[in-house]
Write an enzyme that holds these catalytic residues in place. Structure first.
Site, short mmCIF file in Angstrom:
data_model
loop_
_atom_site.label_atom_id
_atom_site.label_comp_id
_atom_site.label_asym_id
_atom_site.label_seq_id
_atom_site.Cartn_x
_atom_site.Cartn_y
_atom_site.Cartn_z
N CYS A 1 -9.30 -21.07 -10.96
CA CYS A 1 -10.69 -21.31 -11.36
C CYS A 1 -11.58 -21.08 -10.15
CB CYS A 1 -10.84 -22.74 -11.87
SG CYS A 1 -12.58 -23.19 -12.08
N HIS B 1 -1.81 -6.82 -2.74
CA HIS B 1 -2.90 -6.84 -3.72
C HIS B 1 -2.79 -8.01 -4.70
CE1 HIS B 1 -3.59 -2.28 -2.86
NE2 HIS B 1 -4.14 -3.06 -1.98
N THR C 1 4.21 5.57 -3.78
CA THR C 1 2.79 5.32 -3.51
C THR C 1 2.10 6.60 -3.07
OG1 THR C 1 1.20 4.17 -2.07
CG2 THR C 1 3.45 4.41 -1.21
N ILE D 1 1.27 -5.60 -8.37
CA ILE D 1 0.84 -6.95 -8.75
C ILE D 1 1.71 -7.48 -9.88
CG2 ILE D 1 -1.53 -6.57 -7.98
CD1 ILE D 1 -2.31 -5.92 -10.87
N ASP D 2 2.83 -6.78 -10.16
CA ASP D 2 3.61 -7.06 -11.36
C ASP D 2 4.75 -8.06 -11.18
OD1 ASP D 2 5.66 -5.57 -10.07
OD2 ASP D 2 5.05 -3.72 -11.05
N PHE E 1 -1.32 4.66 -11.30
CA PHE E 1 -2.70 5.14 -11.42
C PHE E 1 -2.76 6.66 -11.46
CE2 PHE E 1 -5.23 1.37 -9.41
CZ PHE E 1 -5.10 0.68 -10.60
P1 CNA Z 1 -0.73 5.49 -7.28
O1 CNA Z 1 -1.93 5.92 -6.52
O2 CNA Z 1 -0.79 5.54 -8.76
O3 CNA Z 1 0.48 6.38 -6.75
C1 CNA Z 1 1.76 6.27 -7.31
C2 CNA Z 1 2.62 7.32 -6.63
O4 CNA Z 1 3.96 7.10 -7.00
C3 CNA Z 1 2.28 8.76 -6.99
O5 CNA Z 1 2.22 9.54 -5.82
C4 CNA Z 1 3.44 9.21 -7.89
O6 CNA Z 1 3.78 10.56 -7.72
C5 CNA Z 1 4.55 8.34 -7.39
N1 CNA Z 1 5.56 8.00 -8.39
C6 CNA Z 1 5.37 7.59 -9.66
N2 CNA Z 1 6.55 7.27 -10.23
C7 CNA Z 1 7.49 7.50 -9.30
C8 CNA Z 1 8.91 7.37 -9.28
N3 CNA Z 1 9.58 6.93 -10.35
N4 CNA Z 1 9.57 7.71 -8.16
C9 CNA Z 1 8.90 8.17 -7.06
N5 CNA Z 1 7.56 8.31 -7.01
C10 CNA Z 1 6.88 7.97 -8.12
O7 CNA Z 1 -0.30 4.00 -6.89
P2 CNA Z 1 -0.41 3.26 -5.48
O8 CNA Z 1 0.45 2.07 -5.59
O9 CNA Z 1 -0.25 4.17 -4.35
O10 CNA Z 1 -1.95 2.82 -5.53
C11 CNA Z 1 -2.27 1.60 -5.22
C12 CNA Z 1 -2.84 0.77 -6.40
C13 CNA Z 1 -2.19 0.98 -7.74
C14 CNA Z 1 -2.53 -0.63 -6.06
O11 CNA Z 1 -3.73 -1.31 -5.86
C15 CNA Z 1 -1.80 -1.25 -7.23
O12 CNA Z 1 -2.20 -2.58 -7.44
C16 CNA Z 1 -2.17 -0.41 -8.37
N6 CNA Z 1 -1.25 -0.45 -9.53
C17 CNA Z 1 -0.21 -1.34 -9.57
C18 CNA Z 1 0.64 -1.35 -10.65
C19 CNA Z 1 1.79 -2.34 -10.68
O13 CNA Z 1 1.66 -3.45 -10.19
N7 CNA Z 1 2.94 -1.96 -11.24
C20 CNA Z 1 0.45 -0.45 -11.70
C21 CNA Z 1 -0.63 0.44 -11.64
C22 CNA Z 1 -1.47 0.42 -10.55
#
Ligand code: CNA
Length: 239
Positions: free
Chosen positions: A130, A122, A191, A106-107, A36
């Protein structure tokens, strides 16, 4: 990245058989799924409303067609494979060192890498129900249905994904707290720790081996015992 930090992390991992990993979207960026809040994350690509609106419970109910358009295009990524971080974590569990993973993702990539104990705070794109008769649907069923997916009973099908405005699953919270309390070494990674109540769960950790591996700073950085500002892949390939 100073070698001393990697050595410290390696030592803690070597010495512990009560490791817990708490992760977020940054764990999967190196598999090709945008997060995100990174500079190239989903937040940057949104024109009309931010993700908190598009992925909210009220938007799902009131603008269901638009919700699914957004959800399918932004949250569902087919053919994606686990990366080195998912794989190493699965390996640590097999070796009896890692108690489990708590993920906001959620992947389903941790399970795809072979991890068994995964608490999905999540939910998951792979489970859909349904809203009327509770019948289960696979992800493929959702994708096959054009626009809004409906059940054979004509009820609306909802992904078992925790949307904004929705509470977390009670059982997932309790299991996560239980796991964090058992942790000797808690590794947080990928995160922003900005989505609550998930982020607040790390407060249940009472040890002194709290590690954070993240590319960007978070509001918890001052409380971390070993702060590693780097990409997860770069660190996990050295472990
Ligand atoms: P976020 O808020 O987008 O934060 C991601 C963090 O990870 C940031 O601080 C980045 O700097 C850091 N980051 C990104 N890539 C890397 C890497 N390769 N190595 C180290 N650090 C990295 O995402 P959060 O998960 O904190 O926020 C929570 C939301 C995002 C949840 O509700 C998820 O469901 C939701 N989400 C999930 C997915 C998925 O399932 N893959 C994708 C996008 C969003």
């Amino acid at each position: 990245m100073p070698d001393s930090k990697i050595e410290q992390l390696k030592n803690w991992i070597f010495e512990s058989n009560r490791i817990v990993f708490f992760g977020g979207a940054g764990v999967s960026t190196e598999s090709g799924i945008p997060d995100f809040r990174s500079p190239d994350g989903i937040y940057q690509s949104v024109k009309k409303y931010p993700p908190e609106v598009m992925l909210s419970h009220s938007f799902f109910l009131e603008h269901t067609k638009e919700f699914f358009e957004y959800y399918k295009s932004k949250m569902i990524h087919l053919g994606i494979q686990p990366n080195i971080t998912h794989k190493k974590l699965a390996q640590l569990e097999t070796e009896g060192k890692l108690l489990g993973i708590i993920t906001q993702n959620i992947d389903g990539l941790h399970q795809k890498a072979g991890s068994k104990k995964v608490i999905e705070l999540h939910g998951s794109i792979y489970r859909n129900y349904c809203m009327r008769c509770n019948r289960f649907y696979e992800l493929e069923d959702i994708l096959q249905k054009k626009d809004v997916p409906y059940c054979s009973c004509s009820g609306l099908i909802k992904p078992e994904v925790v949307l904004y405005e929705e509470p977390l699953n009670d059982q997932a919270i309790h299991e996560a707290i239980d796991l964090i309390r058992q942790a000797e070494l808690l590794i947080i990674g990928g995160t922003s720790l900005s989505v609550y109540p998930a982020a607040g769960l790390i407060r249940y950790y009472k040890g002194d081996q709290l590690v954070m591996i993240n590319k960007e700073t978070t509001s918890y950085d001052r409380e971390i015992n070993l702060l590693i500002k780097a990409s997860l892949g770069e660190i996990f390939k050295q472990l």
